[in-house]
Design a protein around this motif. Structure first.
Motif, PDB file in Angstrom:
ATOM      1  N   GLY A  15       0.793  -1.228   0.000  1.00  0.00           N
ATOM      2  CA  GLY A  15       0.000   0.000   0.000  1.00  0.00           C
ATOM      3  C   GLY A  15       0.819   1.268   0.000  1.00  0.00           C
ATOM      4  N   LYS A  16       0.426   2.176   0.895  1.00  0.00           N
ATOM      5  CA  LYS A  16       1.004   3.516   0.800  1.00  0.00           C
ATOM      6  C   LYS A  16       2.384   3.631   1.428  1.00  0.00           C
ATOM      7  CE  LYS A  16      -1.537   5.890   4.542  1.00  0.00           C
ATOM      8  NZ  LYS A  16      -2.059   4.804   5.356  1.00  0.00           N
ATOM      9  N   GLY A  17       2.742   2.737   2.304  1.00  0.00           N
ATOM     10  CA  GLY A  17       4.132   2.690   2.752  1.00  0.00           C
ATOM     11  C   GLY A  17       4.499   3.675   3.836  1.00  0.00           C
ATOM     12  N   SER A  18       3.517   4.109   4.646  1.00  0.00           N
ATOM     13  CA  SER A  18       3.879   5.076   5.696  1.00  0.00           C
ATOM     14  C   SER A  18       4.743   4.419   6.772  1.00  0.00           C
ATOM     15  CB  SER A  18       2.629   5.717   6.306  1.00  0.00           C
ATOM     16  OG  SER A  18       1.876   4.786   7.031  1.00  0.00           O
ATOM     17  N   ASN A  19       4.500   3.145   7.054  1.00  0.00           N
ATOM     18  CA  ASN A  19       5.365   2.464   8.037  1.00  0.00           C
ATOM     19  C   ASN A  19       6.765   2.248   7.469  1.00  0.00           C
ATOM     20  OD1 ASN A  19       3.950   1.561  10.661  1.00  0.00           O
ATOM     21  ND2 ASN A  19       2.415   1.197   9.081  1.00  0.00           N
ATOM     22  N   ALA A  20       6.836   1.848   6.207  1.00  0.00           N
ATOM     23  CA  ALA A  20       8.153   1.671   5.580  1.00  0.00           C
ATOM     24  C   ALA A  20       8.932   2.981   5.637  1.00  0.00           C
ATOM     25  CB  ALA A  20       7.985   1.204   4.136  1.00  0.00           C
ATOM     26  N   ALA A  21       8.245   4.104   5.365  1.00  0.00           N
ATOM     27  CA  ALA A  21       8.911   5.413   5.403  1.00  0.00           C
ATOM     28  C   ALA A  21       9.397   5.728   6.818  1.00  0.00           C
ATOM     29  CB  ALA A  21       7.950   6.493   4.908  1.00  0.00           C
ATOM     30  N   ILE A 115       2.903  -5.727  11.590  1.00  0.00           N
ATOM     31  CA  ILE A 115       2.197  -4.757  12.438  1.00  0.00           C
ATOM     32  C   ILE A 115       0.724  -4.807  12.082  1.00  0.00           C
ATOM     33  CG2 ILE A 115       2.597  -2.763  10.910  1.00  0.00           C
ATOM     34  CD1 ILE A 115       3.108  -1.232  13.693  1.00  0.00           C
ATOM     35  N   HIS A 116      -0.115  -4.841  13.125  1.00  0.00           N
ATOM     36  CA  HIS A 116      -1.556  -4.979  12.911  1.00  0.00           C
ATOM     37  C   HIS A 116      -2.274  -3.824  13.611  1.00  0.00           C
ATOM     38  CE1 HIS A 116      -5.284  -7.005  12.025  1.00  0.00           C
ATOM     39  NE2 HIS A 116      -5.678  -6.736  13.259  1.00  0.00           N
ATOM     40  N   PRO A 117      -3.249  -3.204  12.931  1.00  0.00           N
ATOM     41  CA  PRO A 117      -3.875  -2.007  13.493  1.00  0.00           C
ATOM     42  C   PRO A 117      -5.037  -2.291  14.441  1.00  0.00           C
ATOM     43  CG  PRO A 117      -4.625  -2.329  11.248  1.00  0.00           C
ATOM     44  CD  PRO A 117      -3.652  -3.439  11.536  1.00  0.00           C
ATOM     45  N   ILE A 177      -4.222   5.626  14.851  1.00  0.00           N
ATOM     46  CA  ILE A 177      -3.541   4.331  14.993  1.00  0.00           C
ATOM     47  C   ILE A 177      -2.201   4.359  14.253  1.00  0.00           C
ATOM     48  CG2 ILE A 177      -3.680   1.931  14.178  1.00  0.00           C
ATOM     49  CD1 ILE A 177      -6.652   1.997  15.000  1.00  0.00           C
ATOM     50  N   GLN A 178      -2.201   4.966  13.070  1.00  0.00           N
ATOM     51  CA  GLN A 178      -0.949   4.982  12.287  1.00  0.00           C
ATOM     52  C   GLN A 178       0.138   5.809  12.977  1.00  0.00           C
ATOM     53  OE1 GLN A 178      -1.647   4.974   7.793  1.00  0.00           O
ATOM     54  NE2 GLN A 178      -0.616   3.144   8.526  1.00  0.00           N
ATOM     55  N   GLU A 179      -0.267   6.876  13.672  1.00  0.00           N
ATOM     56  CA  GLU A 179       0.738   7.645  14.429  1.00  0.00           C
ATOM     57  C   GLU A 179       1.439   6.744  15.441  1.00  0.00           C
ATOM     58  OE1 GLU A 179      -0.386  11.301  16.428  1.00  0.00           O
ATOM     59  OE2 GLU A 179      -1.612  11.802  14.671  1.00  0.00           O
ATOM     60  N   VAL A 180       0.654   5.889  16.098  1.00  0.00           N
ATOM     61  CA  VAL A 180       1.236   4.959  17.073  1.00  0.00           C
ATOM     62  C   VAL A 180       2.136   3.948  16.356  1.00  0.00           C
ATOM     63  CG1 VAL A 180       0.693   3.171  18.786  1.00  0.00           C
ATOM     64  CG2 VAL A 180      -0.710   5.239  18.643  1.00  0.00           C
ATOM     65  N   GLU A 181       1.660   3.450  15.216  1.00  0.00           N
ATOM     66  CA  GLU A 181       2.451   2.468  14.455  1.00  0.00           C
ATOM     67  C   GLU A 181       3.833   3.014  14.108  1.00  0.00           C
ATOM     68  OE1 GLU A 181      -0.941  -0.017  12.004  1.00  0.00           O
ATOM     69  OE2 GLU A 181       0.118   1.537  10.950  1.00  0.00           O
ATOM     70  N   HIS A 182       3.851   4.268  13.676  1.00  0.00           N
ATOM     71  CA  HIS A 182       5.115   4.837  13.173  1.00  0.00           C
ATOM     72  C   HIS A 182       6.157   4.988  14.282  1.00  0.00           C
ATOM     73  CE1 HIS A 182       2.466   6.679   9.786  1.00  0.00           C
ATOM     74  NE2 HIS A 182       2.664   5.380   9.648  1.00  0.00           N
TER      75      HIS A 182
HETATM   76  C1  GRF Z   1      -1.083  -0.372   8.600  1.00  0.00           C
HETATM   77  O1  GRF Z   1      -2.203   0.189   9.233  1.00  0.00           O
HETATM   78  C2  GRF Z   1      -0.737  -1.708   9.173  1.00  0.00           C
HETATM   79  O2  GRF Z   1      -1.101  -1.845  10.504  1.00  0.00           O
HETATM   80  C3  GRF Z   1      -1.552  -2.656   8.329  1.00  0.00           C
HETATM   81  O3  GRF Z   1      -1.525  -2.087   7.041  1.00  0.00           O
HETATM   82  C4  GRF Z   1      -1.353  -0.685   7.133  1.00  0.00           C
HETATM   83  C5  GRF Z   1      -0.190  -0.309   6.266  1.00  0.00           C
HETATM   84  O4  GRF Z   1      -0.055   1.075   6.156  1.00  0.00           O
HETATM   85  N1  GRF Z   1      -1.006  -4.000   8.399  1.00  0.00           N
HETATM   86  P1  GRF Z   1       1.188   1.707   5.398  1.00  0.00           P
HETATM   87  O5  GRF Z   1       1.217   1.118   3.998  1.00  0.00           O
HETATM   88  O6  GRF Z   1       2.426   1.373   6.179  1.00  0.00           O
HETATM   89  O7  GRF Z   1       0.900   3.172   5.377  1.00  0.00           O
END
Ligand code: GRF
Length: 214
Positions: A15-21, A115-117, A177-182
């Motif tokens: 997908g959009k790759g915000s965690n990868a970034a 990672i799971h949201p 949730i994504q803020e926490v993930e990052h």
């Molecule tokens: C995240 O919400 C992650 O928890 C889920 O997929 C989403 C990926 O987002 N597994 P991104 O591509 O890293 O923005």
């Protein structure tokens, strides 16, 4: 120059790759003692590949094969070959929309994380933040876990909570949730890079675990 001592990450995403970034930026900033060796997607035009290329990282599209929700055997072999070629130490799933079933999990035993949201075991599967909102929970969050052959079932490494606020939509809740993930994902990957986490059955153990200091 290639640092022979670096802990090397192979990131898989659709997908959009915000965690990868966030992970790549933490590596570049030196707050995460690792480097992104390769980013691989099963979606040719996924933004995650652009985010990798913008940062000068190797970015590969590898076709997933004939199934919708998993890699077929030939595709999994191709992914494994690319991960090996990049000399990856840890496989990091970041929004990768396919279940890994075979070779990769065997080759990288306890070396694949996701990672799971949501707070597993609640709301496994797709769009977990929507599931949580529709269910009406007041608290949800983020889980980082080792990957096994099931869907979001592997041993849990870390969890962080997020409130569900009055008036939340799927979008506002997912953004929170994504803020926490990052923040959480780089912290966990850093601990793995330093060899501070290991698995004992269903349990994971963190040596010197002090999240505040991490
Ligand atoms: C995240 O919400 C992650 O928890 C889920 O997929 C989403 C990926 O987002 N597994 P991104 O591509 O890293 O923005």
């Amino acid at each position: 120059m290639r640092d022979p001592h670096a802990y090397r990450l192979g990131i898989l995403g659709s997908g959009k790759g915000s965690n990868a970034a966030a992970i790549a930026d933490a590596c570049a900033a030196g707050t995460l003692p690792a480097r992104v060796a390769v980013v691989i997607s099963d979606v040719a035009n996924a933004a995650i590949l652009d985010r990798a290329r913008e940062r000068g990282l190797e970015a590969l599209y590898i076709a997933p094969g004939k199934f919708r929700s998993k890699l077929d055997e030939a595709a999994e072999a191709a992914y494994l070959q690319a991960l090996r070629k990049a000399e990856v130490d840890l496989v990091v799933l970041a929004g990768f929309m396919r279940i890994l079933k075979g070779e990769i999990l065997r080759a990288f035993a306890h070396k694949v994380v996701n990672i799971h949201p949501a707070l597993l075991p609640a709301f496994p599967g797709l769009e977990a933040w929507k599931q949580a909102l529709e269910y009406g929970v007041k608290t949800t969050g983020v889980t980082v876990h080792f990957v096994d052959q099931g869907i979001d079932t592997g041993p849990i490494i870390a969890q962080e909570t997020t409130p569900v606020l009055p008036g939340d939509t799927a979008e506002t809740l997912h953004a929170r949730i994504q803020e926490v993930e990052h923040k959480l994902y780089p912290v966990v990957i850093g601990a793995l890079a330093r060899g501070e986490i290991w698995v004992e059955g269903r349990q994971t153990v963190w040596r010197n675990h002090d999240r505040e200091a991490a």
